[in-house]
Write a protein that holds these residues in place. Structure first.
Motif, PDB file in Angstrom:
ATOM      1  N   UNK A 750       8.252  -0.996  13.821  1.00  0.00           N
ATOM      2  CA  UNK A 750       7.603  -1.808  14.843  1.00  0.00           C
ATOM      3  C   UNK A 750       8.551  -2.197  15.956  1.00  0.00           C
ATOM      4  N   UNK A 751       9.713  -1.542  16.028  1.00  0.00           N
ATOM      5  CA  UNK A 751      10.733  -1.885  17.020  1.00  0.00           C
ATOM      6  C   UNK A 751      10.576  -0.984  18.242  1.00  0.00           C
ATOM      7  N   UNK A 752      10.290  -1.591  19.366  1.00  0.00           N
ATOM      8  CA  UNK A 752      10.099  -0.839  20.605  1.00  0.00           C
ATOM      9  C   UNK A 752      11.333   0.008  20.912  1.00  0.00           C
ATOM     10  N   UNK A 753      11.109   1.229  21.333  1.00  0.00           N
ATOM     11  CA  UNK A 753      12.117   2.233  21.683  1.00  0.00           C
ATOM     12  C   UNK A 753      12.767   2.892  20.459  1.00  0.00           C
ATOM     13  N   UNK A 754      12.425   2.455  19.264  1.00  0.00           N
ATOM     14  CA  UNK A 754      12.920   3.150  18.078  1.00  0.00           C
ATOM     15  C   UNK A 754      12.210   4.503  17.967  1.00  0.00           C
ATOM     16  N   UNK A 755      12.906   5.517  17.466  1.00  0.00           N
ATOM     17  CA  UNK A 755      12.320   6.858  17.393  1.00  0.00           C
ATOM     18  C   UNK A 755      11.148   6.927  16.415  1.00  0.00           C
ATOM     19  N   UNK A 756      11.025   5.939  15.519  1.00  0.00           N
ATOM     20  CA  UNK A 756       9.912   5.924  14.568  1.00  0.00           C
ATOM     21  C   UNK A 756       8.807   4.943  14.973  1.00  0.00           C
ATOM     22  N   UNK A 757       8.822   4.511  16.236  1.00  0.00           N
ATOM     23  CA  UNK A 757       7.810   3.568  16.720  1.00  0.00           C
ATOM     24  C   UNK A 757       6.435   4.223  16.795  1.00  0.00           C
ATOM     25  N   UNK A 758       6.376   5.498  17.202  1.00  0.00           N
ATOM     26  CA  UNK A 758       5.084   6.169  17.356  1.00  0.00           C
ATOM     27  C   UNK A 758       5.157   7.652  17.007  1.00  0.00           C
ATOM     28  N   UNK A 759       6.110   8.037  16.164  1.00  0.00           N
ATOM     29  CA  UNK A 759       6.366   9.460  15.949  1.00  0.00           C
ATOM     30  C   UNK A 759       5.324  10.161  15.080  1.00  0.00           C
ATOM     31  N   UNK A 760       4.391   9.408  14.475  1.00  0.00           N
ATOM     32  CA  UNK A 760       3.346  10.040  13.672  1.00  0.00           C
ATOM     33  C   UNK A 760       1.975   9.979  14.331  1.00  0.00           C
ATOM     34  N   UNK A 761       1.872   9.344  15.487  1.00  0.00           N
ATOM     35  CA  UNK A 761       0.567   9.073  16.097  1.00  0.00           C
ATOM     36  C   UNK A 761      -0.200  10.354  16.429  1.00  0.00           C
ATOM     37  N   UNK A 762       0.453  11.317  17.056  1.00  0.00           N
ATOM     38  CA  UNK A 762      -0.249  12.548  17.419  1.00  0.00           C
ATOM     39  C   UNK A 762      -0.583  13.379  16.180  1.00  0.00           C
ATOM     40  N   UNK A 763       0.303  13.413  15.214  1.00  0.00           N
ATOM     41  CA  UNK A 763       0.036  14.171  13.987  1.00  0.00           C
ATOM     42  C   UNK A 763      -1.156  13.558  13.246  1.00  0.00           C
ATOM     43  N   UNK A 764      -1.237  12.252  13.241  1.00  0.00           N
ATOM     44  CA  UNK A 764      -2.377  11.572  12.608  1.00  0.00           C
ATOM     45  C   UNK A 764      -3.683  11.994  13.267  1.00  0.00           C
ATOM     46  N   UNK A 765      -3.709  12.016  14.598  1.00  0.00           N
ATOM     47  CA  UNK A 765      -4.936  12.376  15.303  1.00  0.00           C
ATOM     48  C   UNK A 765      -5.313  13.825  15.055  1.00  0.00           C
ATOM     49  N   UNK A 766      -4.337  14.691  14.811  1.00  0.00           N
ATOM     50  CA  UNK A 766      -4.618  16.101  14.515  1.00  0.00           C
ATOM     51  C   UNK A 766      -5.038  16.307  13.066  1.00  0.00           C
ATOM     52  N   UNK A 767      -5.047  15.254  12.274  1.00  0.00           N
ATOM     53  CA  UNK A 767      -5.444  15.380  10.878  1.00  0.00           C
ATOM     54  C   UNK A 767      -4.361  15.972   9.994  1.00  0.00           C
ATOM     55  N   UNK A 768      -3.110  15.810  10.385  1.00  0.00           N
ATOM     56  CA  UNK A 768      -2.018  16.351   9.588  1.00  0.00           C
ATOM     57  C   UNK A 768      -1.605  15.370   8.485  1.00  0.00           C
ATOM     58  N   UNK A 769      -0.972  15.924   7.468  1.00  0.00           N
ATOM     59  CA  UNK A 769      -0.413  15.141   6.367  1.00  0.00           C
ATOM     60  C   UNK A 769       1.074  15.457   6.257  1.00  0.00           C
ATOM     61  N   UNK A 770       1.839  14.500   5.727  1.00  0.00           N
ATOM     62  CA  UNK A 770       3.280  14.699   5.552  1.00  0.00           C
ATOM     63  C   UNK A 770       3.653  14.326   4.123  1.00  0.00           C
ATOM     64  N   UNK A 771       4.747  14.884   3.600  1.00  0.00           N
ATOM     65  CA  UNK A 771       5.140  14.573   2.220  1.00  0.00           C
ATOM     66  C   UNK A 771       5.579  13.119   2.071  1.00  0.00           C
ATOM     67  N   UNK A 772       5.249  12.539   0.936  1.00  0.00           N
ATOM     68  CA  UNK A 772       5.780  11.241   0.534  1.00  0.00           C
ATOM     69  C   UNK A 772       6.831  11.532  -0.547  1.00  0.00           C
ATOM     70  N   UNK A 773       8.084  11.630  -0.134  1.00  0.00           N
ATOM     71  CA  UNK A 773       9.155  12.061  -1.029  1.00  0.00           C
ATOM     72  C   UNK A 773       9.338  11.056  -2.160  1.00  0.00           C
ATOM     73  N   UNK A 774       9.336  11.566  -3.382  1.00  0.00           N
ATOM     74  CA  UNK A 774       9.356  10.670  -4.532  1.00  0.00           C
ATOM     75  C   UNK A 774      10.581  10.855  -5.414  1.00  0.00           C
ATOM     76  N   UNK A 775      10.923  12.095  -5.751  1.00  0.00           N
ATOM     77  CA  UNK A 775      12.010  12.301  -6.721  1.00  0.00           C
ATOM     78  C   UNK A 775      13.358  12.396  -6.023  1.00  0.00           C
ATOM     79  N   UNK A 776      14.407  12.285  -6.815  1.00  0.00           N
ATOM     80  CA  UNK A 776      15.771  12.232  -6.278  1.00  0.00           C
ATOM     81  C   UNK A 776      16.131  13.473  -5.489  1.00  0.00           C
ATOM     82  N   UNK A 777      15.697  14.642  -5.960  1.00  0.00           N
ATOM     83  CA  UNK A 777      16.020  15.887  -5.266  1.00  0.00           C
ATOM     84  C   UNK A 777      15.405  15.909  -3.872  1.00  0.00           C
ATOM     85  N   UNK A 778      14.131  15.518  -3.760  1.00  0.00           N
ATOM     86  CA  UNK A 778      13.458  15.515  -2.459  1.00  0.00           C
ATOM     87  C   UNK A 778      14.049  14.458  -1.534  1.00  0.00           C
ATOM     88  N   UNK A 779      14.409  13.321  -2.096  1.00  0.00           N
ATOM     89  CA  UNK A 779      15.007  12.265  -1.281  1.00  0.00           C
ATOM     90  C   UNK A 779      16.327  12.742  -0.679  1.00  0.00           C
TER      91      UNK A 779
END
Length: 794
Positions: A750-779
């Motif tokens: 939620x920090x203005x000008x941070x690279x993660x402030x809105x980096x998923x907005x367009x992908x969300x509108x396109x109906x895309x999904x992204x991995x939710x990394x869970x295990x140590x190897x993926x992390x």
């Protein structure tokens, strides 16, 4: 000249350097080392490609302290503004225009309830200790780092966060569920001022004698409508999340490609910047959970790990009653309660106002609950209206319930955890890797007197507003491992095992029926791929259900071949709200015009406006369309008696006129994507020109009102702004939870000008999904930076 240019260049460079330093000082630190007091051992935080923290601690207290710290880095202003809204403290930083909102939330009693509850909390329980550690992490971050930009803009002074703040925000979230404020005044007005024939469209029991035994004066009706308007405006204009609906389903292994249960969930919440959920992957020896957290809450509201997963939807039971009290003619401070006059309780609170004198507020309370008239200040009418709200009246150990749910790997553990969630009403849909699926309606359902319909304002003097305790949890709607092989929850009216009625303001059944049609197809083996298609379905069968009775009237309303073609296109439309659909635009405009032509003249502007915000309108319109003899069709104030055909013609012509003036004369350009857009609004983005800086969007939006991809707008004229929709889309196949997919509608930060402030907005509108990394190897493979939190040497 040369010296002047040199001086100007130096000033520009210094200004740019200062601006860069200022902005950089506000950014989260996601790499390096930091000291944190009270840590018992080092904590590592790996940040992935979306800025999601993966926190590995050696013990529980360190885990939650670290979570509070990193959560505050990304969302401190969200935490601050939410607690101020919930506690009625916005005017202190935003000025006198927010006094009405503060007065409303003070009158609701959320602040007073939270303070009292916090003072009585057992701080030795695991959930309470987790909360204390989490809040300490937030406060350490706040104390040792520059305040967010929004603090500087608004002049907010830093103040430590407390358990009472967490409980207050929980109260705000619960209040945003409550539809009674928006619904009961308008339904009671229709019943008492228009009569039984008008109420038929809403399919509610008619009581000719009225539930309110005393007559409400004109001033009282104005009060009720004003309170409904204030309630709606306070939620809509805050630029903050509020809960609206949701989809969730669990499919057993017999119906999946993997042979293990699959869980899907997309809670429907008002869009905002930042979005409601903060994702964090948490682990310490013996515990692992990838969770979605709300501001100021250490325990996840949604979560999964290799052993289990859950999602939630709104139950939408009616857990808030408005009650008209009878006042003693000889003593205005007494009301009639259970056969005697009883004194009202009162307390005085001061609302601090930026650049103005404090506002004094007297909050009164009857035995039924706080009198909400006080929300209107000195203009309140003669009849006291009390509010009974389950959130204030039950023990409601919400924190303990979700703390247990974060650790519930078996049906028995999950069921026991859900029983602790008493208000607001939720549906918990759950699955585990052992093969179980379950659903429980989490709510403490009150026993109301027989024959009382809480859809209307109740009479406090008659005894009909009293509650004879609560039904046992075993009577709540619930299922475990049903033979059909799946469980679905989509906000439609649920069925109790006992068959008892559960009053509520439920969504249309259409969305749930559409999902059920697909899930019931035994030929389909569900996996992550086809589950995405189901979550993203932009279609609905509602249009044809509404339009079918009006087909002849619509065909008769047309003028010329072009209009005839538009009507036929509309009547043959499959309900798909895709971006290129023009029928979707025409239909949604017609819905508004039809509602306006039929109902605005009877209700007047204010009540009509409030009706448009209710769920009961969705279900009323098809019934109205099917009833050619309804009195709603006749226009009040005209000498003629208008028929359904007359009103449909009026609505059709008004629809075309509006679309032509708004979108142009070429009907092929009336695409849904051009008229239906989503803008993620920040609280400061409510004011121009700050909207250009803080808001994200607009984006052309598929889906629509009550489609599975529920990117929903308010009923009204084109163009439409999406108000709420999937606050995340999650898919977890418990054959391998490391393959789980999700998405954030805007960004993690939620920090203005941070690279993660809105980096998923367009992908969300396109109906895309992204991995939710869970295990140590993926992390490890997806870590972009690592922050090491070390115990403070002090």
């Amino acid at each position: 000249m040369k010296r002047s240019l040199t001086a100007l260049a130096l000033i520009v460079a210094a200004t740019a350097a200062g601006a860069y330093w200022y902005i950089d000082s506000k950014q989260p630190q996601r790499a390096g080392e930091l000291s944190l007091s009270s840590l018992q051992a080092p904590v590592t935080v790996d940040y992935d490609e979306r800025g999601v923290p993966h926190i590995q601690a050696q013990n529980e207290a360190d885990l939650y302290r670290a979570l509070g710290y990193v959560h505050a880095q990304d969302r401190l202003f969200q935490m601050e503004i939410l607690r101020r809204l919930a506690r009625g403290e916005l005017a202190q930083v935003l000025g006198s225009t927010l006094v009405d909102t503060d007065r409303l939330f003070r009158t609701l009693g959320i602040r007073e309830h939270a303070d009292r509850y916090a003072a009585q909390m057992d701080m030795t329980t695991p959930a309470s200790q987790a909360l204390q550690a989490y809040l300490d992490g937030i406060n350490q971050y706040q104390a040792n780092h520059p305040a967010p930009i929004e603090f500087d803009v608004l002049g907010i002074d830093k103040c430590p966060f407390t358990a009472a703040d967490t409980l207050s925000v929980a109260g705000y979230m619960a209040y945003s569920f409550a539809a009674a404020f928006r619904t009961e005044p308008v339904l009671t007005h229709i019943r008492d001022q228009l009569g039984a024939d008008y109420l038929k469209a809403f399919d509610l029991d008619w009581h000719p004698q009225g539930v309110v035994g005393q007559n409400l004066a004109a001033g009282d009706w104005q009060d009720l409508n004003a309170i409904a308007e204030l309630s709606h405006a306070a939620l809509l204009n805050a630029g903050l999340p509020q809960f609206e609906g949701s989809n969730a389903w669990a499919v057993s292994g017999s119906r999946t490609a993997s042979g293990k249960p699959l869980l899907a969930g997309d809670p429907h919440i008002r869009f905002a910047v930042p979005s409601v959920w903060y994702e964090a992957n948490l682990s310490y020896p013996g515990f692992s959970l990838y969770g979605h957290h709300q501001a100021l809450n250490p325990v996840a509201s949604l979560g999964h790990n290799p052993a289990f997963a859950w999602s939630l939807t709104m139950l939408q039971n009616d857990d808030l009653d408005l009650i008209a009290e009878k006042t003693n003619p000889a003593n205005a401070n007494q009301v009639w309660y259970r056969g005697q006059w009883v004194e009202l309780q009162s307390r005085v609170e001061q609302i601090s106002v930026k650049n103005a004198a404090p506002v004094s507020l007297t909050i009164r309370r009857s035995p039924h609950g706080p009198l909400i008239n006080g929300a209107l200040g000195e203009t309140a009418g003669s009849t006291p209206i009390a509010m009974w709200w389950a959130f204030l009246e039950t023990e409601n150990p919400l924190l303990d319930g979700f703390y247990q749910l974060n650790r519930a790997a078996s049906l028995e553990q999950a069921r026991a955890a859900v029983e602790h969630i008493e208000a607001p009403g939720l549906n918990i849909v759950w699955a585990n890797a052992s093969g179980d699926i379950g659903w429980w309606a989490a709510a403490k359902l009150p026993r109301r007197p027989a024959g009382v319909n809480p859809s209307f304002i109740l009479d406090g003097a008659s005894g009909e507003a009293e509650k004879d305790g609560y039904f046992p949890f075993s009577a709540n709607p619930q299922e475990e491992n049903p033979a059909r092989g799946y469980i679905l929850s989509a906000n439609y009216q649920p069925v109790s095992p006992t068959g008892m009625a559960i009053p509520g303001y439920y969504n249309l059944a259409d969305r749930g029926q559409r999902l059920d049609d697909r899930l019931s197809d035994n030929r389909v083996k569900w996996d992550l791929h086809n589950s995405q298609a189901l979550q993203l379905d932009p279609g609905t069968d509602y249009p044809q259900r509404l339009l079918a009775p009006l087909a002849a009237d619509l065909r008769s309303a047309t003028a010329g071949a072009e209009e005839q073609a538009l009507v036929e296109q509309l009547l043959s439309w499959d309900g798909q709200h895709s971006l290129d659909a023009t029928a979707a635009t025409l239909f949604n405009q017609l819905v508004y015009q039809l509602t306006f032509a039929a109902m605005a003249d009877e209700l007047g502007d204010a009540f009509f406006s409030n009706l448009l915000q209710t769920r009961v309108l969705d279900s009323a319109l098809p019934r109205l369309a099917a009833d050619a003899d309804s009195p709603w069709w006749d226009k009040r104030g005209s000498d003629a008696v208008e028929s359904r055909a007359d009103t449909v013609k009026n609505a059709w012509q008004a629809s075309l006129a509006h679309l032509r003036s708004t979108l142009g004369d070429d009907a092929t350009q009336w695409t849904w994507g051009s008229a239906h857009t989503l803008t993620h609004s920040h609280p400061l983005g409510q004011r121009k020109p700050l909207d250009k800086l803080f808001n994200v969007g607009p984006f052309a939006a598929p889906g629509g009102h009550e489609t599975p991809n529920n990117l929903s707008h308010r009923v009204g004229p084109a163009p439409w702004s999406v108000a709420y929709g999937p606050s995340t889309r999650r898919l977890i196949d418990l054959a391998d939870a490391s393959t789980a997919l999700g998405i954030n509608p805007v960004g993690q930060s939620g920090v203005l000008f941070d690279k993660h402030y809105q980096d998923q907005a367009e992908r969300y509108m396109r109906g895309e999904y992204v991995p939710m990394h869970l295990d140590a190897k993926a992390i490890k493979a997806n870590s972009r930076s690592q922050l090491l939190l070390l115990p403070s040497p002090n």
